[in-house]
Design an enzyme around this catalytic site. Structure first.
Site, PDB file in Angstrom:
ATOM      1  N   VAL A 282      -3.364  -8.623  13.982  1.00  0.00           N
ATOM      2  CA  VAL A 282      -3.455  -8.293  12.561  1.00  0.00           C
ATOM      3  C   VAL A 282      -2.549  -7.108  12.222  1.00  0.00           C
ATOM      4  O   VAL A 282      -1.894  -7.072  11.172  1.00  0.00           O
ATOM      5  CB  VAL A 282      -4.923  -7.997  12.190  1.00  0.00           C
ATOM      6  CG1 VAL A 282      -5.014  -7.442  10.775  1.00  0.00           C
ATOM      7  CG2 VAL A 282      -5.763  -9.258  12.311  1.00  0.00           C
ATOM      8  N   ALA A 283      -2.487  -6.127  13.118  1.00  0.00           N
ATOM      9  CA  ALA A 283      -1.700  -4.916  12.849  1.00  0.00           C
ATOM     10  C   ALA A 283      -0.213  -5.207  12.755  1.00  0.00           C
ATOM     11  O   ALA A 283       0.529  -4.484  12.081  1.00  0.00           O
ATOM     12  CB  ALA A 283      -1.952  -3.888  13.943  1.00  0.00           C
ATOM     13  N   GLU A 287       2.423  -8.359   5.769  1.00  0.00           N
ATOM     14  CA  GLU A 287       2.039  -9.458   4.881  1.00  0.00           C
ATOM     15  C   GLU A 287       2.930  -9.624   3.649  1.00  0.00           C
ATOM     16  O   GLU A 287       3.227 -10.729   3.223  1.00  0.00           O
ATOM     17  CB  GLU A 287       0.582  -9.277   4.421  1.00  0.00           C
ATOM     18  CG  GLU A 287      -0.455  -9.602   5.469  1.00  0.00           C
ATOM     19  CD  GLU A 287      -0.833  -8.383   6.309  1.00  0.00           C
ATOM     20  OE1 GLU A 287      -0.103  -7.375   6.227  1.00  0.00           O
ATOM     21  OE2 GLU A 287      -1.818  -8.436   7.042  1.00  0.00           O
ATOM     22  N   ASP A 329      41.663  -9.268 -12.798  1.00  0.00           N
ATOM     23  CA  ASP A 329      42.687  -9.643 -13.773  1.00  0.00           C
ATOM     24  C   ASP A 329      43.005  -8.415 -14.619  1.00  0.00           C
ATOM     25  O   ASP A 329      42.298  -7.410 -14.570  1.00  0.00           O
ATOM     26  CB  ASP A 329      42.168 -10.791 -14.636  1.00  0.00           C
ATOM     27  CG  ASP A 329      43.276 -11.434 -15.447  1.00  0.00           C
ATOM     28  OD1 ASP A 329      44.460 -11.126 -15.192  1.00  0.00           O
ATOM     29  OD2 ASP A 329      42.964 -12.241 -16.335  1.00  0.00           O
ATOM     30  N   ASP A 626      39.008 -16.205 -15.460  1.00  0.00           N
ATOM     31  CA  ASP A 626      38.554 -16.707 -16.754  1.00  0.00           C
ATOM     32  C   ASP A 626      39.030 -18.126 -17.049  1.00  0.00           C
ATOM     33  O   ASP A 626      38.479 -18.788 -17.913  1.00  0.00           O
ATOM     34  CB  ASP A 626      39.003 -15.781 -17.881  1.00  0.00           C
ATOM     35  CG  ASP A 626      40.525 -15.610 -17.921  1.00  0.00           C
ATOM     36  OD1 ASP A 626      41.226 -16.231 -17.098  1.00  0.00           O
ATOM     37  OD2 ASP A 626      41.014 -14.836 -18.767  1.00  0.00           O
ATOM     38  N   ASN A 692       3.539  -0.550  10.505  1.00  0.00           N
ATOM     39  CA  ASN A 692       2.899  -1.553  11.353  1.00  0.00           C
ATOM     40  C   ASN A 692       3.023  -1.190  12.834  1.00  0.00           C
ATOM     41  O   ASN A 692       2.091  -1.409  13.615  1.00  0.00           O
ATOM     42  CB  ASN A 692       3.515  -2.933  11.094  1.00  0.00           C
ATOM     43  CG  ASN A 692       3.025  -3.546   9.801  1.00  0.00           C
ATOM     44  OD1 ASN A 692       2.954  -2.853   8.782  1.00  0.00           O
ATOM     45  ND2 ASN A 692       2.681  -4.817   9.799  1.00  0.00           N
ATOM     46  N   GLU A 695       0.362   1.262  13.699  1.00  0.00           N
ATOM     47  CA  GLU A 695      -0.940   0.614  13.901  1.00  0.00           C
ATOM     48  C   GLU A 695      -1.017  -0.031  15.279  1.00  0.00           C
ATOM     49  O   GLU A 695      -2.040   0.073  15.989  1.00  0.00           O
ATOM     50  CB  GLU A 695      -1.177  -0.416  12.796  1.00  0.00           C
ATOM     51  CG  GLU A 695      -1.295   0.190  11.406  1.00  0.00           C
ATOM     52  CD  GLU A 695      -1.225  -0.862  10.312  1.00  0.00           C
ATOM     53  OE1 GLU A 695      -1.179  -2.065  10.659  1.00  0.00           O
ATOM     54  OE2 GLU A 695      -1.226  -0.494   9.120  1.00  0.00           O
ATOM     55  N   ASN A 720      -3.142  -2.736   5.495  1.00  0.00           N
ATOM     56  CA  ASN A 720      -1.933  -3.535   5.288  1.00  0.00           C
ATOM     57  C   ASN A 720      -1.866  -4.092   3.879  1.00  0.00           C
ATOM     58  O   ASN A 720      -0.800  -4.232   3.293  1.00  0.00           O
ATOM     59  CB  ASN A 720      -1.868  -4.667   6.305  1.00  0.00           C
ATOM     60  CG  ASN A 720      -1.417  -4.194   7.672  1.00  0.00           C
ATOM     61  OD1 ASN A 720      -1.166  -3.007   7.860  1.00  0.00           O
ATOM     62  ND2 ASN A 720      -1.328  -5.094   8.629  1.00  0.00           N
ATOM     63  N   THR A 723      -0.565  -0.879   1.913  1.00  0.00           N
ATOM     64  CA  THR A 723       0.773  -0.365   2.206  1.00  0.00           C
ATOM     65  C   THR A 723       1.834  -1.442   2.228  1.00  0.00           C
ATOM     66  O   THR A 723       3.011  -1.164   1.985  1.00  0.00           O
ATOM     67  CB  THR A 723       0.779   0.364   3.560  1.00  0.00           C
ATOM     68  OG1 THR A 723       0.357  -0.533   4.594  1.00  0.00           O
ATOM     69  CG2 THR A 723      -0.166   1.551   3.526  1.00  0.00           C
TER      70      THR A 723
END
Length: 895
Positions: A282-283, A287, A329, A626, A692, A695, A720, A723
């Protein structure tokens, strides 16, 4: 209401065509529907929502929830599912708003078409063209609907978008429409050679056609319906971010597997080991990374739109920041494109405008040479202009200026317009002239020609001057070319005019053996904002090169005026020289090629060669254009930039960016915003990865120390959720640093996280980990807090450290009290929101219970503040230390 402009009678048809009335057009629009190919239907809300669950991240979180349910930890399993749902909801909201922003941007890019309504040319939105409209097309336009031709002048159309055939298709009038005196409009063209197809590009000539199909009833509409549901492809940035997220997940899964294996060998319980493995998994998951990146790009596109830059492709924003070469140009980009005739040079002498009170000039205005020159100016002209509605003039600015000159002098403009046009040789980059064949009111054929002086003079050999002086020989040709050069060296654009009286209108080479009339010079002053924009490019390590089809002397003069070239720099490489320099380069020639800042008389094919020359050396090239002939170069360049005001629809279709004000300064703004967007993305990715990683390190080290995971899965998820979305999003939409254009560009093909970024992220993560584990040690061993209370200290300490860590993202070269992160209002809003949610988690009983938090003592609050202070203070020092050791970015060499 559409803008209406008076249209002269059709020069190639005796039939009077008036088109639909406004009332008829409205009724048919209601009957047949809008002329819009069924657009790619935006994803519905449920499709956007489902997409939030199709990722490796959700798979890992789902696996963690499954493990929790398997171990009878239903509250944790439900909470993980709730976090998945909440994260999906945030992702849905962000992507839905980004989709709405993209829809709004597409509306800014709607095109117009020219049709006949009530006998007048009417510029209407393309989706308002309806069946029965008379459509007017010319080189550079994209055909607005399927239509049958009843008038065509050397009309050629690029139909490769439909047929795959690269060569333009010649178009002729549909014989079923009658003989030109009585037109019959069919429901459909009898042959493809007399039919125009929606979405194809007119590359040569002019024509009029009767609209037979609109919207989904066109051939393009039928093909589009077959590909409506094509799979959505990720942009390069999305792919890089997805690859980075997968790398983090794979590393963490491997770390978790190794952790479990070591624990099993030590005889630790399986349940505890799997719980820590779940926390590690999970850490590792950032996400909101891809969602925030997409929204940052979309927000950047909307910001660019406010600066008159319409970005057509999301991926172009990623490349903008790496641009280090700009081919621009001259006319309308570096200059104002507000043409006015300044000088007319006749065989008798010069006329300067506005006219001064000098003897002899009024007589010259009534002379034969000047009257013939004005007749050519009116006839060899496709613009529309009337003095009463001068602001509503349509057409090339040079041609508008010629019509204004004719209307402003003693000349019978309606009488000249009574000459029936029989044929036209449109201007192109090869011949560099335009010629029109007319039948005079007395029936005699007459030819009008205008173009570059050297090109027109080639067709005047042996002919008498209009004043009856002497024939055009080598000496006279050199004299007139010298006059053209003298005018060009003062920054004027120069056209030569000539004519011919024919004995027979069926003569094959009617645009040859011309009678020379003289030169017309136009003043087009430089834009005031160009000089500071070019100076900004120089500071930013961007080389700006002028690539124009204009006269070398004119190009060099303008380059000096805008400080593109130094006054001492007289190097101009012409198209003829470029050919030999590219095919047979020698030492001196190569040096001249790489040092040149001005390229004149360059053909469209040579623009492709120049782009390839720089791209092969690893440069990121932006190219302005152009015209229809610029389309290949706009496609080949890394960033094609079309002119929105004077540019053709074909150029706009081929480009990635469209400038709504045609100003070079807008290109520089686009590059600056591209750098800011890319810097913001790198910044929030560094923030997410370092958070992350901290963590992961906290959980791993705490487990090795025998403290379990240190943090619970729900606590990691909650952090998470905060942050990975709010502070990261605030960093992603920042206004950027004013210093962003004071260093060379980064390589847009490089990874999001460079080696130096990885080292800095690991250093930040290690700093936070040491500070947090120190606070955890003091809580457990010095204060004797229970494991649950120590867990609360670690959770809130990590929350505070990650929130203040956002200020470390300002970089190591800016002071803490004065940087763009500190000035970013969204950052403060994100911090206030996150702090409020953390406080809510502490005081709200349900959240308090789900997150397993304990009441905090005053001493515990001091321990929580410690990691935040350490992260902020030492993070600033660490950032400066790492920045001082990082080698300065170097511009890619121009050689």
């Amino acid at each position: 209401m559409p803008e209406l402009i008076e249209l002269p009678p059709s020069p190639a048809s005796a039939a009077r065509v008036v088109g639909l009335t406004e009332a008829e057009a409205r009724a048919r629009l209601q009957q047949y529907g809008p002329n819009a190919v069924e657009p790619m239907v935006p994803d519905s809300w449920w499709q956007v929502l489902l997409r939030q669950f199709r990722s490796l991240i959700v798979l890992v979180l789902g696996g963690a929830a499954g493990f929790s349910f398997a171990f009878q930890d239903h509250a944790e399993g439900l909470a993980i599912l709730a976090v998945i749902a909440l994260n999906a909801g945030i992702g849905f909201w962000l992507e839905w708003n980004a989709q709405a922003s993209m829809t709004a941007l597409r509306r800014l890019g709607l095109t117009t078409a020219r049709v006949l309504r009530d006998g007048r040319v009417c510029a209407v939105p393309t989706h308002h063209v309806t069946i029965g409209d008379v459509l007017l097309v010319e080189a550079g336009e994209v055909v607005a609907a399927d239509a049958a031709l009843f008038e065509a002048q050397q009309l050629q159309v690029n139909e490769s978008a439909l047929t795959g055939e690269s060569m333009p298709a010649g178009k002729v009038v549909d014989p079923a429409m009658g003989d030109g005196c009585e037109l019959k409009f069919p429901d459909k063209a009898t042959d493809s050679t007399s039919q125009l197809f929606k979405g194809t590009a007119v590359v040569n000539g002019t024509g009029r056609a009767y609209v037979t199909g609109v919207g989904s009833g066109t051939q393009l509409g039928e093909i589009t319906q077959l590909v409506q549901h094509a799979a959505r492809s990720a942009t390069p940035l999305e792919a890089k971010l997805d690859r980075l997220a997968r790398q983090l997940v794979y590393i963490t899964v491997a770390l978790a597997a190794g952790y479990v294996a070591i624990g099993l060998m030590k005889g630790q319980p399986v349940f505890g080991l799997l719980k820590i493995a779940i926390v590690l998994a999970v850490a590792a998951i950032p996400e909101g990374m891809s969602i925030v990146a997409t929204l940052a790009l979309a927000y950047g596109m909307m910001r660019l739109a406010r600066h008159n830059v319409l970005v057509k492709r999301l991926a172009a924003v990623e490349t903008l920041g790496g641009t280090d070469v700009i081919f621009t140009d001259k006319t309308g980009t570096l200059t104002q494109n507000q043409m006015a005739v300044q000088t007319v040079w006749l065989p008798e002498g010069q006329l300067r405008f506005p006219l001064a009170e000098e003897a002899g000039q009024p007589a010259a205005l009534r002379g034969e040479a000047y009257q013939l020159l004005l007749r050519v100016a009116v006839l060899c002209n496709n613009a529309t202009y009337t003095p009463a509605t001068a602001d509503a003039a349509l057409g090339d600015p040079l041609e508008v200026a010629l019509l204004a000159l004719a209307h402003g002098g003693p000349f019978d403009v309606p009488g000249a317009q009574a000459h029936l046009r029989l044929a036209e040789q449109p201007f192109n980059s090869d011949t560099r002239l335009m010629a029109t064949l007319h039948r005079q009111p007395d029936g005699r054929p007459w030819v009008a020609v205008k173009g570059a002086a050297e090109s027109v003079l080639q067709h005047c050999a042996g002919q008498q001057l209009a004043a009856g002086a002497q024939p055009i020989g080598p000496a006279e040709r050199a004299e007139w070319l010298g006059r053209a050069n003298a005018l060009a060296e003062t920054g004027l654009r120069v056209l030569a005019l000539a004519y011919r009286e024919l004995p027979d209108e069926h003569q094959p080479d009617w645009a040859d053996e011309l009678t020379w009339l003289g030169l017309v010079a136009f003043l087009d002053p430089p834009r005031s904002e160009v000089v500071p924009a070019l100076e900004a490019c120089q500071r930013a390590g961007i080389r700006v090169l002028m690539v124009t089809g204009d006269h070398p002397a004119t190009a060099l003069t303008v380059a000096h005026q805008v400080h593109l070239a130094k006054d001492s720099d007289t190097t101009v490489v012409t198209g003829d020289e470029l050919e030999s320099l590219l095919t047979h380069p020698n030492g001196e020639g190569r040096r001249r090629l790489w040092q040149a800042r001005v390229f004149a008389r360059v053909s469209p094919a040579q623009k492709l060669d120049l782009i390839s020359l720089y791209q092969d050396k690893g440069h990121v090239v932006a190219m302005t254009g152009d015209g229809v002939n610029d389309a290949p170069a706009l496609k080949k360049a890394d960033i094609g930039v079309a002119m929105g005001r004077r540019g053709t629809q074909v150029a706009s279709e081929a480009a990635a960016l469209v400038l709504r004000d045609d100003s070079f300064a807008s290109i520089v703004v686009a590059v600056e915003q591209g750098r800011i967007i890319f810097t913001n993305i790198r910044r929030f990715v560094l923030y997410l990865v370092s958070c992350n990683l901290s963590e992961i390190l906290v959980v791993t080290v705490a487990g090795l120390l025998g403290h379990g995971a240190g943090l619970l899965p729900l606590q990691i998820l909650f952090l998470n959720l905060l942050t990975d979305v709010f502070p990261a999003l605030a960093l992603g939409v920042g206004k950027g640093s004013p210093r962003v254009m004071q260093h060379p560009p980064q390589d847009p093909q490089g990874p999001i996280m460079r080696p130096g970024d990885w080292r800095l992220a690991i250093a930040y993560a290690a700093l936070m980990t040491v500070a947090l584990l120190t606070a955890d040690y003091l809580a457990r061993n010095q204060l004797g807090l229970a494991p649950a209370a120590a867990n609360a200290v670690l959770f809130f300490g990590l929350s505070a450290a990650q929130l203040v860590h956002v200020f470390n993202m300002a970089g190591g070269h800016t002071p803490l009290w004065h940087n763009d992160v500190l000035r970013n209002g969204y950052v403060w809003l994100a911090l206030a929101l996150c702090s409020g949610l953390i406080v809510l988690a502490y005081v709200q009983p349900l959240l308090h219970r789900l997150l397993g938090l304990q009441k905090l003592t005053p001493v515990a609050l001091l321990l929580i503040a410690g990691p935040a202070v350490v992260t902020l203070v030492f993070g600033q020092l660490l950032g400066r230390l790492m920045a001082s050791k990082r080698p300065a970015a170097k511009a890619r060499p121009f050689s």
